[in-house]
Scaffold this motif. Structure first.
Motif, PDB file in Angstrom:
ATOM      1  N   ILE A  36       6.686   1.668   1.673  1.00  0.00           N
ATOM      2  CA  ILE A  36       5.446   0.884   1.631  1.00  0.00           C
ATOM      3  C   ILE A  36       4.575   1.199   2.838  1.00  0.00           C
ATOM      4  CG2 ILE A  36       4.506  -1.454   1.775  1.00  0.00           C
ATOM      5  CD1 ILE A  36       6.954  -2.367   0.128  1.00  0.00           C
ATOM      6  N   VAL A  37       5.186   1.238   4.025  1.00  0.00           N
ATOM      7  CA  VAL A  37       4.437   1.565   5.246  1.00  0.00           C
ATOM      8  C   VAL A  37       3.845   2.966   5.142  1.00  0.00           C
ATOM      9  CG1 VAL A  37       4.666   2.018   7.721  1.00  0.00           C
ATOM     10  CG2 VAL A  37       5.740  -0.003   6.726  1.00  0.00           C
ATOM     11  N   CYS A  38       4.619   3.887   4.604  1.00  0.00           N
ATOM     12  CA  CYS A  38       4.150   5.262   4.451  1.00  0.00           C
ATOM     13  C   CYS A  38       2.930   5.330   3.527  1.00  0.00           C
ATOM     14  CB  CYS A  38       5.275   6.128   3.913  1.00  0.00           C
ATOM     15  SG  CYS A  38       4.926   7.896   3.917  1.00  0.00           S
ATOM     16  N   ILE A  39       2.978   4.644   2.387  1.00  0.00           N
ATOM     17  CA  ILE A  39       1.862   4.649   1.435  1.00  0.00           C
ATOM     18  C   ILE A  39       0.631   3.989   2.048  1.00  0.00           C
ATOM     19  CG2 ILE A  39       1.045   3.659  -0.738  1.00  0.00           C
ATOM     20  CD1 ILE A  39       2.752   6.112  -1.125  1.00  0.00           C
ATOM     21  N   VAL A  40       0.824   2.846   2.710  1.00  0.00           N
ATOM     22  CA  VAL A  40      -0.312   2.150   3.331  1.00  0.00           C
ATOM     23  C   VAL A  40      -0.955   3.027   4.400  1.00  0.00           C
ATOM     24  CG1 VAL A  40      -0.955   0.188   4.781  1.00  0.00           C
ATOM     25  CG2 VAL A  40       0.577  -0.160   2.834  1.00  0.00           C
ATOM     26  N   THR A  41      -0.131   3.700   5.203  1.00  0.00           N
ATOM     27  CA  THR A  41      -0.661   4.577   6.250  1.00  0.00           C
ATOM     28  C   THR A  41      -1.437   5.744   5.650  1.00  0.00           C
ATOM     29  OG1 THR A  41       1.247   4.015   7.650  1.00  0.00           O
ATOM     30  CG2 THR A  41      -0.059   5.926   8.294  1.00  0.00           C
ATOM     31  N   ILE A  42      -0.914   6.331   4.587  1.00  0.00           N
ATOM     32  CA  ILE A  42      -1.613   7.440   3.928  1.00  0.00           C
ATOM     33  C   ILE A  42      -2.964   6.980   3.379  1.00  0.00           C
ATOM     34  CG2 ILE A  42      -1.559   8.961   1.901  1.00  0.00           C
ATOM     35  CD1 ILE A  42       1.427   9.286   2.328  1.00  0.00           C
ATOM     36  N   GLU A  43      -2.996   5.801   2.762  1.00  0.00           N
ATOM     37  CA  GLU A  43      -4.250   5.295   2.206  1.00  0.00           C
ATOM     38  C   GLU A  43      -5.266   4.991   3.304  1.00  0.00           C
ATOM     39  OE1 GLU A  43      -5.461   5.031  -0.771  1.00  0.00           O
ATOM     40  OE2 GLU A  43      -3.679   5.875  -1.720  1.00  0.00           O
TER      41      GLU A  43
ATOM     42  N   ILE B 219      -7.310  12.281   5.919  1.00  0.00           N
ATOM     43  CA  ILE B 219      -6.657  13.009   4.831  1.00  0.00           C
ATOM     44  C   ILE B 219      -7.705  13.231   3.738  1.00  0.00           C
ATOM     45  CG2 ILE B 219      -4.869  12.942   3.066  1.00  0.00           C
ATOM     46  CD1 ILE B 219      -3.203  11.222   4.901  1.00  0.00           C
ATOM     47  N   LYS B 220      -8.018  14.492   3.472  1.00  0.00           N
ATOM     48  CA  LYS B 220      -9.119  14.801   2.572  1.00  0.00           C
ATOM     49  C   LYS B 220      -8.684  15.465   1.269  1.00  0.00           C
ATOM     50  CE  LYS B 220     -12.212  15.408   6.534  1.00  0.00           C
ATOM     51  NZ  LYS B 220     -13.126  16.331   7.258  1.00  0.00           N
ATOM     52  N   ASN B 221      -7.433  15.883   1.194  1.00  0.00           N
ATOM     53  CA  ASN B 221      -7.003  16.635   0.003  1.00  0.00           C
ATOM     54  C   ASN B 221      -5.957  15.894  -0.803  1.00  0.00           C
ATOM     55  OD1 ASN B 221      -5.045  16.841   1.934  1.00  0.00           O
ATOM     56  ND2 ASN B 221      -4.635  19.020   1.634  1.00  0.00           N
ATOM     57  N   LEU B 222      -6.012  14.551  -0.792  1.00  0.00           N
ATOM     58  CA  LEU B 222      -5.089  13.750  -1.588  1.00  0.00           C
ATOM     59  C   LEU B 222      -5.765  13.346  -2.886  1.00  0.00           C
ATOM     60  CD1 LEU B 222      -2.377  12.248  -1.854  1.00  0.00           C
ATOM     61  CD2 LEU B 222      -3.456  10.295  -0.708  1.00  0.00           C
ATOM     62  N   ALA B 223      -5.252  13.839  -3.986  1.00  0.00           N
ATOM     63  CA  ALA B 223      -5.833  13.538  -5.296  1.00  0.00           C
ATOM     64  C   ALA B 223      -5.406  12.147  -5.764  1.00  0.00           C
ATOM     65  CB  ALA B 223      -5.397  14.590  -6.313  1.00  0.00           C
TER      66      ALA B 223
END
Length: 389
Positions: free
Chosen positions: A92-99, A107-111
């Motif tokens: 969950i922390v990983c997903i929130v940080t990525i978002e 992060i510009k290349n996340l589809a």
């Protein structure tokens, strides 16, 4: 585009009748504005850091060491039994940080999430759940040095998996490294059991070690299955740099939450045992950091490969096992005996020999005629496919 606009604007200025007090022919010699010079200086410094091999290697080593140490700290409590919950928090922390990074433009290349890709990737995520769960369980029962040494056995299983399913090959130098890996594991197990048998509660200590070895064996199998399965599937997924991490963590969250609700005790009494008041804040901070550290490791791995080479990255990974093992001796008071130190040293040498074997193998592949695709490790292939897709 903005630089081009500024360029055009500067060229048109003399035509508008605005001249420098020093004369138009001297305009090119007028120094830039201090703000632009300062901005250029900061950009140059950042660029130097981004392209520094030494800093990238140091960042990769520190992120991987801190991840292992924090994981060991969280799961090493005498009453700890919430591994699924811990892994769910990590994801969950990983997903929130990525978002957050995506919203900030870092992060510009996340589809966007694709349901069809999610369905195809879900079996790989299940293998990932098995890998990370057995990893935390083995780390819970084993010391950091022994855990690090036994992790080398995964390399052997992956190598022979590549031989069976991807037409790989094992060179004599790689065989030598495999022999050293097995020897280091045997020495580590011998030193560990001997040290445990000399404690007042020898039976309980030996039972803990046996449980750790069993979980470690499962982890070797799950890790090899995950890496080989990912190599098989990722070629057809067209994933970019961050897509693999996003799909892995996003798809594992519901699985981990369901497993935690079914298999783990959520009573207030058990929660108070797992999070005692004296260490509750430190545990929560460690759980949050571990989720962010997964991103740090992924970024630093790609960074290290970009500014150095895959060969250097392999060597760094081999050399990095020594400070990880030593960190267990420093932070968790693992027994320091002749056997444990010898096992760490043999495991360290085996990693270097294996990395050198892969270097030699890649050199031979480059010098041969390109009639077949050169064989590289599954982890390296997965990273390269994700980057090149």
């Amino acid at each position: 585009m903005s630089d081009k606009k500024n360029e055009d604007y500067t060229i048109r200025m003399p035509d508008s009748g605005m001249r420098s007090p020093y004369g138009g022919e001297k305009d090119p010699f007028i120094p830039q504005r201090p703000s632009r010079v300062a901005s250029h200086g900061i950009t140059t410094q950042i660029s130097k850091i981004e392209n520094s091999p030494a800093i990238s290697i140091l960042a990769y080593c520190l992120s991987s060491i801190s991840m292992t140490v924090v994981n060991k700290y969280v799961v090493s409590g005498s009453e700890w039994n919430l591994n699924f919950f811990y892994l769910a928090v990590q994801s969950i922390v990983c997903i929130v940080t990525i978002e957050i990074c995506k919203q900030l433009g870092l992060i510009k290349n996340l589809a966007p999430f694709d349901v069809n890709k999610g369905k195809r990737w879900f079996p790989i995520s299940l293998l990932l759940v098995g890998m990370i769960y057995t990893s935390t369980k083995s780390l819970q029962y084993l010391s950091v040095p022994v855990y690090t040494i036994f992790k080398n056995l995964t390399i052997i299983v992956i190598a022979y998996g590549e031989v069976l399913w991807f037409g790989g090959s094992v060179t004599p130098l790689a065989l030598l490294s495999f022999g050293l890996m097995v020897l280091s594991s045997v020495v580590a197990a011998w030193a560990d059991t001997r040290s445990a048998s000399q404690t007042p509660e020898a039976a309980a200590a030996l039972a803990t070690l046996n449980a750790g070895y069993a979980w470690m064996g499962l982890n070797v199998f799950c890790t090899a299955s995950y890496v080989l399965g990912m190599r098989k599937v990722i070629k057809n997924m067209n994933f970019k740099d961050w897509d693999t991490m996003f799909y892995n963590n996003f798809l594992t969250i519901p699985v981990l939450i369901v497993c935690s609700l079914i298999a783990e005790d959520w009573s207030s009494e058990n929660l108070s045992k797992n999070f005692p008041p004296e260490s509750r804040n430190a545990l929560l901070i460690g759980m949050i950091y571990s989720g962010m550290a997964a991103i740090f490791i992924s970024y630093c791995s790609a960074w290290c490969i970009r500014v150095t080479s895959s060969t250097t990255y392999s060597m760094v990974g081999a050399l990095n096992k020594l400070p990880i093992a030593v960190s267990g001796l420093i932070f968790f008071s693992a027994p320091v005996t002749v056997g444990s130190v010898s096992a760490i040293f043999i495991g360290f040498v085996s990693g270097i020999v294996y990395a050198w074997a892969k270097v030699r193998q890649s050199q031979v592949a480059k010098n041969s005629l390109p009639t077949t695709q050169p064989t590289i490790s599954a982890s390296s292939q997965s990273t390269r496919d994700a980057a090149n897709s």
